[in-house]
Design a protein around this motif. Structure first.
Motif, PDB file in Angstrom:
ATOM      1  N   MET A  83     -23.402   9.901   5.345  1.00 56.40           N
ATOM      2  CA  MET A  83     -23.063   8.959   4.285  1.00 56.40           C
ATOM      3  C   MET A  83     -23.813   7.634   4.441  1.00 56.40           C
ATOM      4  SD  MET A  83     -20.883  10.496   2.292  1.00 56.40           S
ATOM      5  CE  MET A  83     -21.810  11.991   2.612  1.00 56.40           C
ATOM      6  N   MET A  84     -23.832   7.105   5.659  1.00 53.24           N
ATOM      7  CA  MET A  84     -24.419   5.788   5.860  1.00 53.24           C
ATOM      8  C   MET A  84     -25.935   5.809   5.825  1.00 53.24           C
ATOM      9  SD  MET A  84     -21.867   3.947   5.787  1.00 53.24           S
ATOM     10  CE  MET A  84     -22.731   2.414   6.035  1.00 53.24           C
ATOM     11  N   GLN A  85     -26.537   6.980   6.020  1.00 57.08           N
ATOM     12  CA  GLN A  85     -27.993   7.066   5.933  1.00 57.08           C
ATOM     13  C   GLN A  85     -28.457   6.682   4.528  1.00 57.08           C
ATOM     14  OE1 GLN A  85     -29.204  10.684   7.756  1.00 57.08           O
ATOM     15  NE2 GLN A  85     -31.335  10.109   7.945  1.00 57.08           N
ATOM     16  N   PRO A 110     -34.766   1.931  -4.459  1.00 58.12           N
ATOM     17  CA  PRO A 110     -34.227   0.969  -5.432  1.00 58.12           C
ATOM     18  C   PRO A 110     -32.706   0.893  -5.373  1.00 58.12           C
ATOM     19  CG  PRO A 110     -35.925   2.332  -6.442  1.00 58.12           C
ATOM     20  CD  PRO A 110     -35.674   2.911  -5.087  1.00 58.12           C
ATOM     21  N   ALA A 111     -32.172  -0.317  -5.580  1.00 59.90           N
ATOM     22  CA  ALA A 111     -30.731  -0.543  -5.433  1.00 59.90           C
ATOM     23  C   ALA A 111     -29.906   0.316  -6.394  1.00 59.90           C
ATOM     24  CB  ALA A 111     -30.416  -2.024  -5.659  1.00 59.90           C
ATOM     25  N   TRP A 112     -30.375   0.464  -7.647  1.00 61.56           N
ATOM     26  CA  TRP A 112     -29.570   1.217  -8.615  1.00 61.56           C
ATOM     27  C   TRP A 112     -29.510   2.694  -8.246  1.00 61.56           C
ATOM     28  CZ3 TRP A 112     -31.570   5.257 -11.467  1.00 61.56           C
ATOM     29  CH2 TRP A 112     -32.965   5.374 -11.524  1.00 61.56           C
ATOM     30  N   VAL A 113     -30.547   3.204  -7.597  1.00 65.22           N
ATOM     31  CA  VAL A 113     -30.537   4.607  -7.174  1.00 65.22           C
ATOM     32  C   VAL A 113     -29.549   4.794  -6.027  1.00 65.22           C
ATOM     33  CG1 VAL A 113     -31.917   6.488  -6.198  1.00 65.22           C
ATOM     34  CG2 VAL A 113     -32.910   4.963  -7.914  1.00 65.22           C
ATOM     35  N   VAL A 114     -29.572   3.876  -5.050  1.00 66.22           N
ATOM     36  CA  VAL A 114     -28.630   3.960  -3.933  1.00 66.22           C
ATOM     37  C   VAL A 114     -27.194   3.848  -4.439  1.00 66.22           C
ATOM     38  CG1 VAL A 114     -27.875   2.899  -1.780  1.00 66.22           C
ATOM     39  CG2 VAL A 114     -30.302   3.044  -2.299  1.00 66.22           C
ATOM     40  N   ALA A 115     -26.968   2.945  -5.413  1.00 60.69           N
ATOM     41  CA  ALA A 115     -25.618   2.769  -5.962  1.00 60.69           C
ATOM     42  C   ALA A 115     -25.103   4.073  -6.568  1.00 60.69           C
ATOM     43  CB  ALA A 115     -25.620   1.657  -7.010  1.00 60.69           C
ATOM     44  N   LEU A 116     -25.915   4.714  -7.402  1.00 55.72           N
ATOM     45  CA  LEU A 116     -25.510   5.990  -7.997  1.00 55.72           C
ATOM     46  C   LEU A 116     -25.324   7.061  -6.927  1.00 55.72           C
ATOM     47  CD1 LEU A 116     -27.675   6.298 -11.246  1.00 55.72           C
ATOM     48  CD2 LEU A 116     -25.187   6.104 -11.095  1.00 55.72           C
ATOM     49  N   ALA A 117     -26.210   7.071  -5.937  1.00 58.56           N
ATOM     50  CA  ALA A 117     -26.111   8.065  -4.870  1.00 58.56           C
ATOM     51  C   ALA A 117     -24.820   7.896  -4.075  1.00 58.56           C
ATOM     52  CB  ALA A 117     -27.318   7.960  -3.943  1.00 58.56           C
ATOM     53  N   MET A 118     -24.442   6.654  -3.779  1.00 57.94           N
ATOM     54  CA  MET A 118     -23.233   6.406  -3.003  1.00 57.94           C
ATOM     55  C   MET A 118     -21.969   6.761  -3.764  1.00 57.94           C
ATOM     56  SD  MET A 118     -24.029   5.558   0.011  1.00 57.94           S
ATOM     57  CE  MET A 118     -22.393   5.087   0.542  1.00 57.94           C
ATOM     58  N   VAL A 119     -22.017   6.716  -5.092  1.00 53.50           N
ATOM     59  CA  VAL A 119     -20.851   7.136  -5.889  1.00 53.50           C
ATOM     60  C   VAL A 119     -20.594   8.616  -5.672  1.00 53.50           C
ATOM     61  CG1 VAL A 119     -19.955   7.492  -8.219  1.00 53.50           C
ATOM     62  CG2 VAL A 119     -21.158   5.370  -7.658  1.00 53.50           C
TER      63      VAL A 119
END
Length: 475
Positions: free
Chosen positions: A255-257, A41-50
């Motif tokens: 990071m990019m994974q 899910p996009a919101w999970v990836v967003a939090l993870a990338m932070v």
């Protein structure tokens, strides 16, 4: 904080960690291990990338930098934002276009197999060294707060720590890592804010009074523009920040994974930009926490020589509420477990896909590589503990400057030129660039009238690599 309280905190967090790993690793195969099936899910990836670029080193070393560098690190963080824009709109489309599992597959299609493997080996070396440094910090905190009381030697602490990380990632891979990263982001932000609140209350200062006191003691300077030879100079740190984030995030399989597990290119781009902005907020909080820590040390008349030890020292002082120590342990564990887990996953991916050329290999082979990587990590942690003597975050960036420099040069040459290289000579160019930078860095003060190289060694390294690639290329 008593050892029992430390142990309880660790057990509760580890229980949460393994529950998440268990849920996210259902029906796990190599595809899920490497890319999360590109359905996170996009919101999970967003939090993870932070939180992904921020580790236990960030949580411990950034506050400890304030005594020597004040808020100079923010100059580099501003460069991170610019670099993130480059990643989002130059590199992300490139990776989705080529449908890569490993980023370094691009080097194969552009130059050849030797370049592909050279890029992968540079990543493997840099990630192993950087992860060992970052994990060392967390092991030191656990050793100081718990293991010393129990009579457990440091080597055993390091082995158990890495073993736990290996256990939670060996099946789920990036699927588990992304969800743990999202939890880490929430933990780190919450811990930083609460620590500021509790230490200010202990000092009896309001936020406004704390800002004034930090300014009076020279702990809040952001811009350094007076002396060009100073490695904290704005231009040097800003440019280093731009290229460091491109190298350490945009060209980093770890990071990019996470970003490439997004469901679409647009979602990945949005996550990268949002992550850079929120990361700036969290780093500002950590620097503020560092200034408050040094105000506390001045108030009690104590000097802590090593910046990496300031957080743990303040947290364990008599009179400090136990919640400070709990937040320290929670923040470091949340940050380091996810960072080390992500590194093990990406190193396994890169070795299978890039070095062995077996992206469709068996799960047994993948697990064997995963375990061997964990063992190598333990050896490096013990070595750095024996011989490391610098602020850990500075060591991380110094290592990155040497190992990511040739990688940055190779990608830049591939993207911005159409020249073809003699593929078998590319590894030689990378080694020569690295050696030239080592010689220049070691002799810079004597040769260049006191000039001291800082993080900009990355840019110099990349430039030399580009020049070398041009010399071995043709139209």
């Amino acid at each position: 904080m008593t050892p029992i309280l430390t142990l309880i905190t660790l057990v509760i967090y580890l229980a949460l960690l393994f529950v998440v790993a268990r849920v996210t690793s259902r029906s796990a195969d190599n595809k899920n291990f490497f890319t999360g099936g590109r359905r996170t899910p996009a919101w999970v990836v967003a939090l993870a990338m932070v939180g992904a670029p921020m580790t236990g080193v960030t949580f411990i070393s950034v506050p400890g930098m304030v005594a020597q560098s004040s808020f100079a690190y923010l100059q580099m963080v501003l460069g991170f934002i610019v670099g993130s824009v480059v990643i989002a709109y130059l590199l992300i489309p490139l990776y989705y276009k080529h449908k890569v599992t490993s980023l370094y597959e691009y080097l194969d299609s552009r130059f050849g197999l030797c370049s592909h493997r050279c890029g992968a080996w540079l990543f493997l070396l840099s990630k192993l060294l950087g992860t060992a440094l970052k994990t060392l910090v967390a092991c030191m905190v656990v050793q100081q707060l718990l293991c010393n009381y129990l009579g457990i030697p440091f080597w055993l602490t390091a082995v158990v720590f890495v073993l736990l990380v290996w256990l939670y990632t060996y099946r789920g891979g990036v699927s588990s890592v992304v969800w743990i990263d999202a939890i880490k982001t929430i933990c780190m932000a919450t811990c930083a804010v609460l620590c500021i609140v509790f230490v200010l209350r202990e000092l009896g200062l309001s936020p406004t009074e704390a800002v004034s006191a930090a300014s009076d003691r020279g702990l809040s300077q952001i811009l350094f523009i007076e002396c060009w030879s100073d490695n904290r100079h704005f231009a040097k740190m800003f440019l280093a920040g731009v290229f460091m984030i491109i190298a350490m995030t945009g060209l980093d399989q770890d990071m990019m994974q996470r970003a490439l597990s997004s469901r679409s290119q647009k979602a990945a781009q949005q996550n990268i930009i949002l992550a850079s902005l929120l990361q700036t907020v969290i780093i500002t909080l950590l620097l503020s926490l560092g200034a408050i820590f040094y105000l506390y040390l001045a108030d009690v008349g104590t000097v802590v020589e090593r910046g990496d030890e300031v957080f743990a020292f303040v947290a364990t002082q008599e009179g400090m509420p136990a919640i400070i120590s709990i937040l320290l342990v929670l923040g470091v564990m949340a940050a380091t477990f996810s960072a080390t887990g992500g590194a093990l996953t990406s190193l396994t991916t890169s070795f299978m896909v890039d070095i062995l050329q077996k992206s469709g290999g068996s799960a047994t082979l993948r697990k064997a590589i995963h375990f061997a990587t964990a063992a190598a990590l333990v050896v490096l942690i013990l070595a750095f503990n024996q011989w490391g003597n610098d602020s850990t975050i500075n060591l991380v960036y110094r290592v990155a400057g040497y190992t990511y420099g040739p990688l940055l040069g190779m990608f830049a040459f591939g993207i911005f030129t159409k020249r073809r290289t003699y593929d078998k000579l590319v590894p030689l160019v990378a080694i020569i660039a690295l050696l030239i930078c080592l010689v220049l860095d070691y002799n810079s003060e004597g040769w260049f009238d006191g000039y001291e190289f800082g993080f900009e060694i990355l840019l110099l390294n990349a430039t030399i690599t580009i020049g070398g690639l041009y010399c071995i290329s043709r139209k």
